[in-house]
Scaffold this motif. Structure first.
Motif, PDB file in Angstrom:
ATOM      1  N   SER A   1      -3.586  -2.436   2.219  1.00 39.70           N
ATOM      2  CA  SER A   1      -2.275  -2.523   1.560  1.00 39.70           C
ATOM      3  C   SER A   1      -2.356  -3.311   0.259  1.00 39.70           C
ATOM      4  O   SER A   1      -1.354  -3.849  -0.201  1.00 39.70           O
ATOM      5  N   ASN A   2      -3.529  -3.369  -0.338  1.00 37.86           N
ATOM      6  CA  ASN A   2      -3.695  -4.108  -1.588  1.00 37.86           C
ATOM      7  C   ASN A   2      -3.372  -3.230  -2.796  1.00 37.86           C
ATOM      8  O   ASN A   2      -2.958  -2.071  -2.670  1.00 37.86           O
ATOM      9  N   GLY A   3      -3.586  -3.803  -3.974  1.00 41.08           N
ATOM     10  CA  GLY A   3      -3.210  -3.101  -5.194  1.00 41.08           C
ATOM     11  C   GLY A   3      -3.923  -1.789  -5.393  1.00 41.08           C
ATOM     12  O   GLY A   3      -3.342  -0.812  -5.882  1.00 41.08           O
ATOM     13  N   ALA A   4      -5.204  -1.729  -5.019  1.00 46.96           N
ATOM     14  CA  ALA A   4      -5.971  -0.496  -5.197  1.00 46.96           C
ATOM     15  C   ALA A   4      -5.475   0.625  -4.298  1.00 46.96           C
ATOM     16  O   ALA A   4      -5.707   1.803  -4.589  1.00 46.96           O
ATOM     17  N   SER A   5      -4.790   0.277  -3.208  1.00 46.80           N
ATOM     18  CA  SER A   5      -4.316   1.288  -2.263  1.00 46.80           C
ATOM     19  C   SER A   5      -2.897   1.759  -2.557  1.00 46.80           C
ATOM     20  O   SER A   5      -2.441   2.752  -1.984  1.00 46.80           O
ATOM     21  N   MET A   6      -2.194   1.061  -3.450  1.00 48.24           N
ATOM     22  CA  MET A   6      -0.789   1.365  -3.689  1.00 48.24           C
ATOM     23  C   MET A   6      -0.619   2.614  -4.545  1.00 48.24           C
ATOM     24  O   MET A   6      -1.497   2.997  -5.312  1.00 48.24           O
ATOM     25  N   THR A   7       0.550   3.216  -4.395  1.00 43.88           N
ATOM     26  CA  THR A   7       0.909   4.393  -5.182  1.00 43.88           C
ATOM     27  C   THR A   7       1.688   3.977  -6.429  1.00 43.88           C
ATOM     28  O   THR A   7       2.110   2.820  -6.572  1.00 43.88           O
ATOM     29  N   LYS A   8       1.907   4.920  -7.306  1.00 41.37           N
ATOM     30  CA  LYS A   8       2.716   4.640  -8.495  1.00 41.37           C
ATOM     31  C   LYS A   8       4.128   4.219  -8.108  1.00 41.37           C
ATOM     32  O   LYS A   8       4.737   3.378  -8.776  1.00 41.37           O
ATOM     33  N   PHE A   9       4.641   4.798  -7.019  1.00 39.48           N
ATOM     34  CA  PHE A   9       5.969   4.394  -6.567  1.00 39.48           C
ATOM     35  C   PHE A   9       5.958   2.934  -6.132  1.00 39.48           C
ATOM     36  O   PHE A   9       6.890   2.179  -6.420  1.00 39.48           O
ATOM     37  N   CYS A  10       4.901   2.518  -5.435  1.00 40.29           N
ATOM     38  CA  CYS A  10       4.779   1.111  -5.025  1.00 40.29           C
ATOM     39  C   CYS A  10       4.850   0.198  -6.246  1.00 40.29           C
ATOM     40  O   CYS A  10       5.519  -0.849  -6.219  1.00 40.29           O
ATOM     41  N   TYR A  11       4.143   0.574  -7.315  1.00 44.97           N
ATOM     42  CA  TYR A  11       4.123  -0.258  -8.516  1.00 44.97           C
ATOM     43  C   TYR A  11       5.520  -0.428  -9.111  1.00 44.97           C
ATOM     44  O   TYR A  11       5.811  -1.460  -9.717  1.00 44.97           O
TER      45      TYR A  11
ATOM     46  N   GLY B   1      12.043   3.986   1.027  1.00 43.57           N
ATOM     47  CA  GLY B   1      11.696   3.975   2.438  1.00 43.57           C
ATOM     48  C   GLY B   1      12.589   4.889   3.251  1.00 43.57           C
ATOM     49  O   GLY B   1      12.126   5.557   4.182  1.00 43.57           O
ATOM     50  N   GLN B   2      13.868   4.948   2.891  1.00 40.90           N
ATOM     51  CA  GLN B   2      14.797   5.830   3.605  1.00 40.90           C
ATOM     52  C   GLN B   2      14.477   7.294   3.335  1.00 40.90           C
ATOM     53  O   GLN B   2      14.590   8.138   4.223  1.00 40.90           O
ATOM     54  N   VAL B   3      14.030   7.588   2.113  1.00 36.96           N
ATOM     55  CA  VAL B   3      13.802   8.980   1.729  1.00 36.96           C
ATOM     56  C   VAL B   3      12.452   9.489   2.223  1.00 36.96           C
ATOM     57  O   VAL B   3      12.349  10.565   2.813  1.00 36.96           O
ATOM     58  N   VAL B   4      11.386   8.684   1.991  1.00 35.05           N
ATOM     59  CA  VAL B   4      10.044   9.184   2.276  1.00 35.05           C
ATOM     60  C   VAL B   4       9.437   8.618   3.552  1.00 35.05           C
ATOM     61  O   VAL B   4       8.440   9.128   4.051  1.00 35.05           O
ATOM     62  N   GLY B   5      10.016   7.537   4.081  1.00 38.75           N
ATOM     63  CA  GLY B   5       9.575   6.990   5.361  1.00 38.75           C
ATOM     64  C   GLY B   5       8.103   6.634   5.381  1.00 38.75           C
ATOM     65  O   GLY B   5       7.631   5.834   4.571  1.00 38.75           O
ATOM     66  N   ASN B   6       7.352   7.243   6.303  1.00 41.66           N
ATOM     67  CA  ASN B   6       5.958   6.880   6.529  1.00 41.66           C
ATOM     68  C   ASN B   6       5.031   7.230   5.379  1.00 41.66           C
ATOM     69  O   ASN B   6       3.862   6.850   5.383  1.00 41.66           O
ATOM     70  N   ASP B   7       5.521   7.987   4.392  1.00 37.63           N
ATOM     71  CA  ASP B   7       4.680   8.313   3.243  1.00 37.63           C
ATOM     72  C   ASP B   7       4.370   7.075   2.404  1.00 37.63           C
ATOM     73  O   ASP B   7       3.461   7.094   1.587  1.00 37.63           O
ATOM     74  N   HIS B   8       5.131   6.009   2.598  1.00 36.97           N
ATOM     75  CA  HIS B   8       4.907   4.761   1.865  1.00 36.97           C
ATOM     76  C   HIS B   8       4.904   3.594   2.845  1.00 36.97           C
ATOM     77  O   HIS B   8       5.819   2.780   2.883  1.00 36.97           O
ATOM     78  N   PRO B   9       3.859   3.474   3.659  1.00 38.09           N
ATOM     79  CA  PRO B   9       3.826   2.434   4.699  1.00 38.09           C
ATOM     80  C   PRO B   9       3.723   1.015   4.152  1.00 38.09           C
ATOM     81  O   PRO B   9       3.904   0.061   4.905  1.00 38.09           O
ATOM     82  N   ARG B  10       3.436   0.863   2.853  1.00 33.09           N
ATOM     83  CA  ARG B  10       3.304  -0.480   2.282  1.00 33.09           C
ATOM     84  C   ARG B  10       4.633  -1.065   1.838  1.00 33.09           C
ATOM     85  O   ARG B  10       4.689  -2.222   1.391  1.00 33.09           O
ATOM     86  N   LEU B  11       5.713  -0.303   1.951  1.00 31.65           N
ATOM     87  CA  LEU B  11       7.016  -0.794   1.493  1.00 31.65           C
ATOM     88  C   LEU B  11       7.498  -2.024   2.262  1.00 31.65           C
ATOM     89  O   LEU B  11       8.088  -2.925   1.652  1.00 31.65           O
TER      90      LEU B  11
END
Length: 439
Positions: A159-169, A406-416
């Motif tokens: 769940s570090n920076g290298a694993s995050m998505t553009k949405f996470c950023y 998180g409400q929209v994509v749920g498990n697609d962004h587990p780092r939220l």
């Protein structure tokens, strides 16, 4: 009888073992290969057996403990018994340690790869690159690798920076975003440098495997404390989590064996933790290792709206983000923050006074500097309030994006969930500052 290793720490001779990996029984039959998908099970028990056969020694009471963290298993070290200060709790023989220096000796210099890494501006990451190639080579060897049980015990989810998505950023503060993107840039560089003649074409084409090897190196490896410049992954010692308050530290003897020793008396049922870095820089810890250190005493955030001016002020005064601190429990603000904000305020109101403050700062004229601080405190305080309110507004905006995502994509962004905890930590720190100085 006591003896002293090169790091200057004394250990009991009885704790030393001459056993090596060669003395362990035939390899453990687990899987034909290691499953690296994020939800794959970590196989801890065979790793502990492998470590024991390989010569790892543990103090009585040392054990590994697992807990669920955002749906994934986190494994850490603890003690079930009291341990006095200056007691060795772990011994790991050199033969079990994965090392960048050893990898370079084993492979020879990968000149084409090195040339490309340097050309890309990542010359400081060469050691980690060699260690990553070593991980990939051992993965190719499968159960024939002497590290197979260890590799099969490691996390698959990060769940570090290298694993995050553009949405996470888009959901985290700008400073943390910048740090995370730097980690991602390292990953992208290593993914682009595959000029390794002894790796199979299948391995070279498996980006997910390269990502996993990268994460193993950067989240479990540390620079050796023996002055060798080596970058090492030390099995079992890598189960020691980070702590603001630490219980143990690592050292090496002249033969490259690793020891973990207590730095204070440790109560029974306590964690055994070491330091991964500056405890007042939780943004770096999250970006590199993927966890939020909520015990951190301080943090720092930059609001996007004044980030350029803030960076300019910090740079002119010779400060960097490591000293720009807001304290969580007290609401205090570091002197460097006050100086930077005063410098910014004077630049807007009186450039002559700004230059006077700058000269006093650069030449160590504390009396003049303190006089200007007192005279222009209202302006600096107003700048601090502007700063705090901008950060709070931005944190709410970014947390709102995360909650909606998180409400929209749920498990697609587990780092939220981690991102939201990070934002709450920063928000509560800034609220403490506001309460301390303005409410």
């Amino acid at each position: 009888h006591l003896f002293t290793i090169s790091a200057g720490i004394a250990f009991s001779e009885a704790f030393i073992s001459t056993s090596t990996l060669a003395s362990r029984p035939p390899k453990l039959a687990l899987y034909a290969s290691i499953n690296i998908v994020e939800d794959a099970q970590r196989d801890i028990a065979p790793m502990e057996e492998w470590a024991s056969y390989g010569g790892v020694q543990k103090v009585d009471g040392f054990q590994l403990s697992g807990e669920d963290l955002d749906g994934y298993l986190d494994v850490s070290a603890m003690t079930t018994q009291e341990i006095p200060a200056n007691t060795p709790v772990l011994y790991i023989p050199n033969e079990m340690i994965l090392s960048s220096n050893k990898a370079m000796e084993e492979f020879g210099r990968l000149e084409d790869a090195e040339e490309l890494i340097v050309a890309n501006g990542f010359e400081n990451e060469l050691r980690q690159y060699y260690l990553m190639i070593k991980i990939l080579l051992e993965m190719e060897r499968g159960q024939d690798s002497q590290w197979f049980p260890y590799l099969n015990s490691l996390p698959r989810y990060f769940s570090n920076g290298a694993s995050m998505t553009k949405f996470c950023y888009r959901c985290i503060p700008p400073l943390l975003t910048s740090l995370c993107q730097k980690e991602r840039a390292k990953l992208n560089n290593h993914l682009s440098v595959k000029r390794v003649h002894f790796l199979s074409e299948e391995t070279k084409g498996d980006d997910e495997l390269w990502k996993w090897a990268f994460q193993v190196v950067y989240t479990r490896g540390f620079e050796a404390t023996d002055g060798s410049g080596d970058f090492r992954i030390v099995p079992m010692a890598d189960m020691l989590n980070h702590g603001t308050e630490t219980e143990v530290e690592l050292a090496y003897d002249e033969y490259g064996n690793c020891y973990a020793q207590t730095t204070k008396d440790v109560a029974a049922n306590s964690p055994l933790r070491m330091s991964y870095g500056d405890p007042t820089n939780p943004s770096f810890l999250l970006a590199r290792y993927g966890f939020l250190d909520e015990s951190s005493p301080a943090t720092f955030c930059t609001p996007k709206v004044i980030r350029t001016r803030l960076n300019e002020g910090m740079g002119n005064l010779g400060y960097d983000y490591s000293s720009m601190l807001f304290y969580k429990d007290t609401g205090d603000v570091s002197e460097e923050v006050w100086d930077t904000l005063l410098y910014m305020a004077l630049g807007e109101d009186d450039e002559g006074k700004q230059q006077e403050f700058y000269q006093a700062h650069m030449y160590g004229d504390y009396q003049t500097k303190q006089s200007l601080r007192e005279q222009y405190y209202p302006q600096a305080a107003a700048k601090l309030l502007e700063y705090v309110d901008n950060v709070l507004q931005e944190l709410d905006l970014r947390s709102g994006k995360a909650e909606y995502g998180g409400q929209v994509v749920g498990n697609d962004h587990p780092r939220l969930p981690l991102i939201l905890r990070q934002n709450d930590f920063a928000k509560n720190t800034l609220l403490a500052v506001r309460s301390r100085h303005f409410d």
